[in-house]
Design an enzyme around this catalytic site. Structure first.
Site, PDB file in Angstrom:
ATOM      1  CE1 TYR A 272      13.256  29.931   9.210  1.00 26.74           C
ATOM      2  CE2 TYR A 272      13.557  27.561   9.031  1.00 26.74           C
ATOM      3  CZ  TYR A 272      13.368  28.786   8.436  1.00 26.74           C
ATOM      4  OH  TYR A 272      13.301  28.878   7.075  1.00 26.74           O
TER       5      TYR A 272
ATOM      6  CE  LYS B 296      -0.536  -0.807   4.975  1.00 29.63           C
ATOM      7  NZ  LYS B 296      -1.373  -1.484   5.976  1.00 29.63           N
TER       8      LYS B 296
ATOM      9  CG  MET C 182      10.738  22.550   2.690  1.00 24.93           C
ATOM     10  SD  MET C 182       9.800  23.773   1.779  1.00 24.93           S
ATOM     11  CE  MET C 182       8.594  24.292   2.968  1.00 24.93           C
TER      12      MET C 182
HETATM   13  C1  LIG Z   1      -0.562  -2.437   6.568  1.00 24.36           C
HETATM   14  C2  LIG Z   1      -1.123  -3.783   6.795  1.00 24.36           C
HETATM   15  C3  LIG Z   1      -0.269  -4.915   6.831  1.00 24.36           C
HETATM   16  C4  LIG Z   1       1.238  -4.787   6.810  1.00 24.36           C
HETATM   17  O1  LIG Z   1       1.678  -4.254   8.045  1.00 24.36           O
HETATM   18  P1  LIG Z   1       3.227  -4.117   8.409  1.00 24.36           P
HETATM   19  O2  LIG Z   1       3.257  -3.699   9.820  1.00 24.36           O
HETATM   20  O3  LIG Z   1       3.781  -3.064   7.514  1.00 24.36           O
HETATM   21  O4  LIG Z   1       3.867  -5.428   8.147  1.00 24.36           O
HETATM   22  C5  LIG Z   1      -0.857  -6.158   6.913  1.00 24.36           C
HETATM   23  N1  LIG Z   1      -2.211  -6.297   6.978  1.00 24.36           N
HETATM   24  C6  LIG Z   1      -3.048  -5.244   6.970  1.00 24.36           C
HETATM   25  C7  LIG Z   1      -4.506  -5.470   7.073  1.00 24.36           C
HETATM   26  C8  LIG Z   1      -2.529  -3.957   6.889  1.00 24.36           C
HETATM   27  O5  LIG Z   1      -3.352  -2.914   6.907  1.00 24.36           O
END
Ligand SMILES: *Cc1c(COP(=O)(O)O)cnc(C)c1O
Length: 367
Positions: A259, A37, A306
């Site tokens: 800053y 993802k 930045m």
């Molecule tokens: C993001 C996610 C994972 C992977 O999680 P990690 O901690 O990055 O290994 C697995 N299953 C679901 C449902 C997730 O949302």
């Protein structure tokens, strides 16, 4: 390599492959289904997925429908199963079908929408079912799952190939919630004995045989994040963010840096002004305590602006143009995340396109 004039993010696909096999060894026979993802945790879902495919991955997870479509375009039709964690969102049916994506159904509303779609398409709809075993975030309740399992009519047309759940405390192996969720998930699996079962993401994949079931779903550990939120020697760093020193300055004790005046030199020292900042994905919250790496040693990060990060270098033999590692095999992801009060996942997905991207892998034999 020619000296870089700007920040460079290199993605080590061999390290990625190493981590995939390290997790597979840990998971002992369970399928390792990468979670890609957020564009492969910010590192490029396409190149990452293609390499993992070559290493034997057959199933991938993404969160959004659009991420699934993009990944399908990268991999090609028929290449691997792609599961969409958002599931059967309103109007998603045609798009899921067009890209050959498998929805992870998260609620009774999604289940009925999927059943209606399967009826109108007159074809079984491959899908997965997510059950909430105690995280209270996403998925059907155990009671809803049990009611569905006893009413096959309400699942008509669905080809449920996988039941899954997600652990909320897997980074703490001794936490009692792990065992509670495991017990609940065993009940789920018994409700859907025909489906494969998956409970664990990265951290869970390291919790031992009980947590593996048929499939583990690692994300962060593929990219080197340790299962217990600290560096793990079994895993290698995949992302390296390095940037050139633009300037070197001397500070007297008490000199403020950047800053405001809250960050001051504690003693006479030298600092390097490095050409990458939070716009490149260096986490600003890592200022004061984060550590970069240069000339063979860790170097304290003073500030992250930045475009610039200021790093204390003392009397190290460093010069403008030399590269400083802000994240990588020495400035480790989990250490950076801890210094920033965050987690490795956030540090990775914040890496931005401004840094020049480079995919590194040794030549692979054609397959
Ligand atoms: C993001 C996610 C994972 C992977 O999680 P990690 O901690 O990055 O290994 C697995 N299953 C679901 C449902 C997730 O949302």
């Amino acid at each position: 390599m020619a000296p870089a004039s700007r920040a460079r993010l290199s993605v080590d696909l061999d390290a990625l492959a190493h981590n995939f096999h390290a997790i597979a060894a840990e998971a002992e026979g369970a399928e390792v289904a990468p979670v890609l993802k957020a564009d492969g945790y910010g590192l490029g879902a396409g190149p990452v997925a293609r390499r993992l495919r070559r290493e034997g991955a057959r199933t991938f997870f993404v969160a959004r429908l659009a991420e699934g479509e993009a990944l399908r375009a990268e991999l090609g039709q028929g290449e691997a199963q792609i599961m969409v964690l958002d599931g059967f969102t309103p109007g998603a049916g045609e798009r899921l079908a067009a890209s050959g994506l498998t929805p992870v159904l998260n609620g009774v509303g999604q289940v009925s929408a999927a059943v209606a779609f399967a009826a109108s398409a007159r074809a079984p709809l491959p899908c997965a079912l997510q059950i909430d075993t105690g995280m209270n975030r996403q998925g059907l309740t155990l009671e809803q799952a049990a009611a569905l399992a006893q009413a096959p009519d309400r699942l008509r047309g669905l080809d449920i190939g996988l039941v899954l759940s997600h652990l909320g405390s897997a980074t703490q192996p001794g936490h009692p919630r792990n065992a509670e969720q495991l017990a609940a998930f065993r009940r789920v699996r018994d409700l859907f004995p025909e489906a494969r079962a998956s409970l664990s993401s990265s951290a869970g994949a390291f919790l031992g045989a009980n947590y593996r079931f048929d499939m583990v779903r690692p994300g962060i550990s593929l990219f080197g994040g340790g299962p217990e939120e600290r560096p793990d020697p079994r895993l290698r760093a995949v992302a390296t963010l390095a940037a050139p020193i633009l300037d070197i300055r001397r500070l007297a004790p008490g000199d403020p840096v950047g800053y405001g005046v809250s960050i001051r030199a504690e003693h006479a020292t030298r600092v390097a002004v490095v050409g990458a900042g939070y716009a490149d994905g260096v986490i600003r919250a890592a200022r004061r305590s984060g550590k970069a790496w240069a000339a063979g040693a860790h170097r304290r990060i003073y500030i992250v602006d930045m475009d610039l990060t200021v790093v204390e270098i003392g009397d190290a033999d460093l010069h403008p143009g030399d590269m400083v590692e802000l994240l990588g095999p020495h400035a480790l992801l989990d250490d950076l995340a801890a210094a920033a009060g965050s987690i490795a996942h956030e540090c990775l997905v914040r890496l931005s396109p401004r840094a020049e991207r480079l995919y590194v892998e040794r030549a692979l034999a054609p397959i």
